[in-house]
Design an enzyme around this catalytic site. Structure first.
Site, PDB file in Angstrom:
ATOM      1  N   ASP A 151      -1.063   4.788  -1.988  1.00 18.65           N
ATOM      2  CA  ASP A 151      -0.913   6.138  -1.338  1.00 18.65           C
ATOM      3  C   ASP A 151      -1.664   7.173  -2.140  1.00 18.65           C
ATOM      4  O   ASP A 151      -1.530   7.327  -3.523  1.00 18.65           O
ATOM      5  CB  ASP A 151       0.645   6.477  -1.382  1.00 18.65           C
ATOM      6  CG  ASP A 151       1.164   5.386  -0.175  1.00 18.65           C
ATOM      7  OD1 ASP A 151       0.561   4.908   0.637  1.00 18.65           O
ATOM      8  OD2 ASP A 151       2.469   5.378  -0.160  1.00 18.65           O
ATOM      9  N   ASP A 211     -16.422  -0.393  -1.518  1.00 15.17           N
ATOM     10  CA  ASP A 211     -15.760   0.259  -0.546  1.00 15.17           C
ATOM     11  C   ASP A 211     -16.482   1.342  -0.226  1.00 15.17           C
ATOM     12  O   ASP A 211     -16.320   2.696  -0.033  1.00 15.17           O
ATOM     13  CB  ASP A 211     -14.331   0.648  -0.838  1.00 15.17           C
ATOM     14  CG  ASP A 211     -13.630   1.141   0.692  1.00 15.17           C
ATOM     15  OD1 ASP A 211     -14.037   0.756   1.533  1.00 15.17           O
ATOM     16  OD2 ASP A 211     -12.332   1.720   0.349  1.00 15.17           O
TER      17      ASP A 211
END
Length: 206
Positions: free
Chosen positions: A11, A117
């Site tokens: 998160d 990524d």
């Protein structure tokens, strides 16, 4: 503290560090894993990501500064890059900056780093400089196959999220990439990207 993003692995929060805007990244507990194993994995990944951010910066690639690492909470506090993700820029600007993105990826690969990524959301334009963020899936690798996977991912992102400008953006990306890695390595990697794509098409047909 403000939640910015809930991810599968971590998160992301907006916070402060010594009166400066900062980002707090907290790796999530995976309850399906053995607790001690999960703790070990999260700590290792936290260490690796913080080290990678510093390593990449040493190669002249703009990345956020790491302010603080808390292994008990498997969290990293880092500099907030207060610009705009490339993903959110006008199309003409994305086309233009694709060349710079290609150069940055070329520098990563030339120094033996796979990002893991590569999306247009993980490049941020701030004060006329493009920063690379989110090294959570990165690894040290000189394998051309790993570098080809990086290129294949950004190509997929351009094709899906920026379909209207995919062709000029990809062309500019490859131009920038080639200018850093050189002609021979460029040919090797783009050949591998084509191989990966052909395997994907075959798998879909079967």
């Amino acid at each position: 503290m403000k939640l910015l993003k809930k991810g599968a692995e971590a998160d992301i929060y907006q916070t402060k560090w010594q009166n400066s805007k900062a980002i707090l990244k907290i790796r999530k507990i995976k309850r399906y894993r053995n607790f001690s194993l999960d703790s070990k994995i999260r700590k290792q990944r936290t260490i690796k990501e913080s080290q990678m951010l510093s390593l990449v910066k040493s190669y002249g690639i703009p990345t956020p500064l790491v302010y603080f690492v808390n292994l008990d909470k498997t969290s990293i506090i880092m500099q907030e890059i207060s610009g705009k993700p490339i993903h959110d820029l006008p199309e003409r600007k994305i086309i233009e900056l694709s060349k710079e993105i290609g150069k940055l990826v070329g520098k990563l690969h030339k120094n033996g780093i796979m990002h893991g990524d590569l999306t247009t959301s993980n490049f941020i334009l701030f004060q006329n400089k493009v920063y690379v963020i989110d090294f959570g899936l990165s690894q040290i690798s000189i394998k051309p196959e790993d570098h080809a996977v990086d290129l294949r991912l950004i190509k997929e992102i351009l094709n899906s999220a920026h379909a209207k400008i995919m062709i000029p953006s990809w062309k500019n990306f490859l131009y920038g990439y080639k200018s850093i890695v050189g002609d021979a390595y460029y040919r090797k990697i783009t050949k591998l990207v084509s191989d990966i794509e052909s395997r994907g098409r075959y798998a879909q047909v079967v």
